[in-house]
Design an enzyme around this catalytic site. Structure first.
Site, short mmCIF file in Angstrom:
data_model
loop_
_atom_site.label_atom_id
_atom_site.label_comp_id
_atom_site.label_asym_id
_atom_site.label_seq_id
_atom_site.Cartn_x
_atom_site.Cartn_y
_atom_site.Cartn_z
N LEU A 88 1.13 -4.73 11.61
CA LEU A 88 -0.02 -5.35 11.10
C LEU A 88 -1.22 -4.57 10.60
CD1 LEU A 88 0.73 -8.70 13.04
CD2 LEU A 88 1.85 -8.04 10.73
N LYS B 120 12.60 -7.66 0.94
CA LYS B 120 11.54 -8.03 -0.02
C LYS B 120 10.35 -7.05 -0.21
CE LYS B 120 8.04 -11.52 -0.83
NZ LYS B 120 7.16 -10.32 -1.19
N PRO B 121 10.18 -6.44 -1.35
CA PRO B 121 8.95 -5.83 -1.69
C PRO B 121 7.64 -6.57 -1.89
CG PRO B 121 10.74 -5.12 -3.21
CD PRO B 121 11.28 -6.40 -2.62
N CYS C 287 -3.53 1.15 7.14
CA CYS C 287 -3.60 0.29 8.35
C CYS C 287 -4.27 1.28 9.36
CB CYS C 287 -2.43 -0.42 8.77
SG CYS C 287 -0.85 0.91 9.19
N ASN D 16 0.92 -1.37 -0.03
CA ASN D 16 -0.09 0.04 -0.03
C ASN D 16 0.83 1.19 -0.18
OD1 ASN D 16 0.95 -0.81 2.69
ND2 ASN D 16 -0.95 0.02 3.54
N GLU E 286 -11.14 -5.96 9.46
CA GLU E 286 -10.41 -4.93 8.63
C GLU E 286 -11.14 -4.89 7.42
OE1 GLU E 286 -6.23 -2.98 8.38
OE2 GLU E 286 -6.14 -5.18 8.15
N GLY F 262 2.64 -6.07 6.93
CA GLY F 262 1.47 -6.36 6.19
C GLY F 262 0.31 -6.77 6.95
N SER F 263 -0.39 -7.83 6.57
CA SER F 263 -1.63 -8.43 7.27
C SER F 263 -1.27 -9.16 8.54
CB SER F 263 -2.40 -9.09 6.30
OG SER F 263 -1.74 -10.49 6.28
#
Length: 482
Positions: free
Chosen positions: A252, A176-177, A285, A153, A386, A229-230
């Site tokens: 997260l 790592k993208p 987020c 994002n 979410e 990330g998630s």
């Protein structure tokens, strides 16, 4: 410069073809057109990158902090120089409006600047010992090779958020993208090379979570893992890191409450609520996921809110006038629509939006209408899960007590918002609102010198500021005797 169309891996300051020989097409979510290709890295590529970072660590960590800072300043200057190019890459691969992409570049530069400014402020302590003449030194030293995983994002800023403090603290890094938005991270790697940062200090390996993320996390030579990330992905990473008892920093998901009391500046609150929900298409987020409004101003707030949401311009993200672009991909669009339709089936009232946008240029991309739902009750799934999309849930509350109770009823604890001019409420909020980051009488947007962190399922540790920088060092205790 790496080929714009086919991007290789960045390992040991060189552009290296992936062991697999395969490349993944990257497509614009606005047009569906291919905007580049990224290498499909695998565990062998991760091994090469970690080995390069490990070999570079001794030389990099031994440099004076001021020299490491100079390299970061050089990188910051190049990011600022290439602002328009970087913003265009962000928009082309991720879909956020170009004006928001420019703001992301500015934030990335700010993160690099803060890390450079504070590289010399990672200070130790000297404590009197129990033996005559003894001193106890608490030193702060780098971890070694940092394994970093960024989310899609904010594809440039999140890469800078990992690289800047890692390097300032004396670590080297393998980054790592996100596999769907790797081009921004690779563009940053080009600038790392131009800035003259020594070989092996920064390495960028693109690819899938399974092919690159898992081996990076599990690698025996990456003692610190930092991931944005998630929450489900974060739990998997924590489990994978357990084998080697690594330090893990996880930023997260969130389910931010946005509380508006009867004494609030309503126009300001409306504007902030809309910005905090629809910025970046709601794919943030810290986004306003639950808007709690006092019953005395609910009708007034709702009328103004509907007008403001209806005024949002959705369209070509490369247009400076666009307020909201597409969802990042088809899967994310379907996920958001599924959440909306479930809420409606559970009794929520659809006031605006609630559908995919079609017709004309919309048919080429993954556009979802700005959506407003009312008549939300605590038992609905949308209150707990979410959304990560352009959907605002509006909820009436009778007083501050109810607002606090409902706000805290969440498995997440990242960000929250409060609009009130009552100092006693603000002080009480500081004690009782159980979130790591709270915005009072303002919209969203953390600062490089702050500390971005959450509670519960929103993660472990945090990013930014002095506290975030100190996560990239560990302590070493030395009992000094002559």
């Amino acid at each position: 410069m790496a080929d714009v169309k086919q991007q290789d891996l960045f390992i040991n300051n060189e552009w290296v073809k992936p062991t697999s020989g395969n490349y993944t097409p990257i497509k614009s979510p606005a047009t569906g057109e291919e905007v580049g290709q990224s290498a499909e890295g695998n565990p062998q590529d991760v091994d090469k990158a970690v080995a390069a970072a490990k070999a570079a660590f001794k030389g990099w960590s031994s440099k004076p902090a001021s020299q490491r800072a100079d390299y970061l300043y050089a990188l910051k200057n190049l990011v600022e120089r290439d602002k328009e190019r970087l913003a265009t890459i962000i928009t082309s691969e991720m879909g956020k409006p170009i004006k928001e992409a420019r703001a992301e570049v500015d934030f990335a530069a700010g993160l690099l600047r803060f890390a450079a400014e504070n590289a010399r402020r990672l200070q130790g302590e000297i404590i009197p010992g129990e033996r005559e003449g003894e001193k106890i030194l608490i030193d702060r030293v780098p971890h070694g090779v940092v394994g970093a995983i960024a989310a899609w994002n904010f594809p440039l800023a999140l890469c800078a958020r990992k690289i800047a403090p890692a390097l300032a603290a004396g670590n080297t890094i393998v980054l790592k993208p996100a596999d769907g938005t790797p081009l921004s991270g690779l563009a940053l790697a080009e600038l790392v090379q131009e800035a003259g940062i020594p070989a092996g200090v920064v390495n960028v390996v693109t690819g899938s979570g399974q092919g690159v993320g898992v081996p990076l996390v599990a690698h025996k030579d990456t003692p610190l893992i930092t991931m944005t990330g998630s929450t489900p992905a974060g739990k998997k990473i924590m489990a994978a890191a357990a084998e080697h008892l690594k330090e893990v920093r996880l930023e997260l998901g969130g389910k931010a409450p946005f509380i508006v009391m009867e004494d609030a500046d309503i126009p300001a609150a409306v504007e902030a609520a809309v910005t905090a929900r629809f910025f970046n298409g709601g794919q943030v987020c810290t986004a306003n996921e639950r808007t709690y409004v006092h019953e005395d101003v609910y009708d007034r707030f709702t009328t103004a809110l509907k007008d403001r949401i209806a005024s949002l311009k959705v369209g070509d993200p490369m247009d400076d006038a666009t307020d909201m672009g597409p969802k990042v991909n088809e899967t994310e669009l379907e996920k958001v629509d599924g959440i909306v339709q479930k809420a409606i089936s559970q009794g929520a009232k659809l006031e605006l939006g609630g559908k995919r946008l079609t017709g004309g240029a919309f048919d080429k991309g993954t556009f979802y209408a700005p959506t407003l739902l009312t008549d939300i009750t605590p038992d609905m799934d949308i209150v707990q899960d979410e959304v990560f999309g352009p959907v605002l849930s509006l909820i009436k509350v009778k007083d501050f007590d109810e607002a606090l109770t409902r706000a805290n009823d969440s498995r997440y604890g990242l960000s929250a918002y409060l609009f009130t001019n009552d100092l006693s409420r603000i002080l009480r909020m500081g004690r009782e609102l159980d979130f790591g980051e709270i915005y009072v009488n303002r919209g969203s947007g953390e600062e490089p010198q702050g500390f971005h962190h959450g509670y519960r399922e929103s993660g472990l540790g945090g990013e930014d500021g002095q506290h975030g920088l100190e996560a990239y060092v560990r302590t070493k205790t030395i009992y000094l005797n002559a």
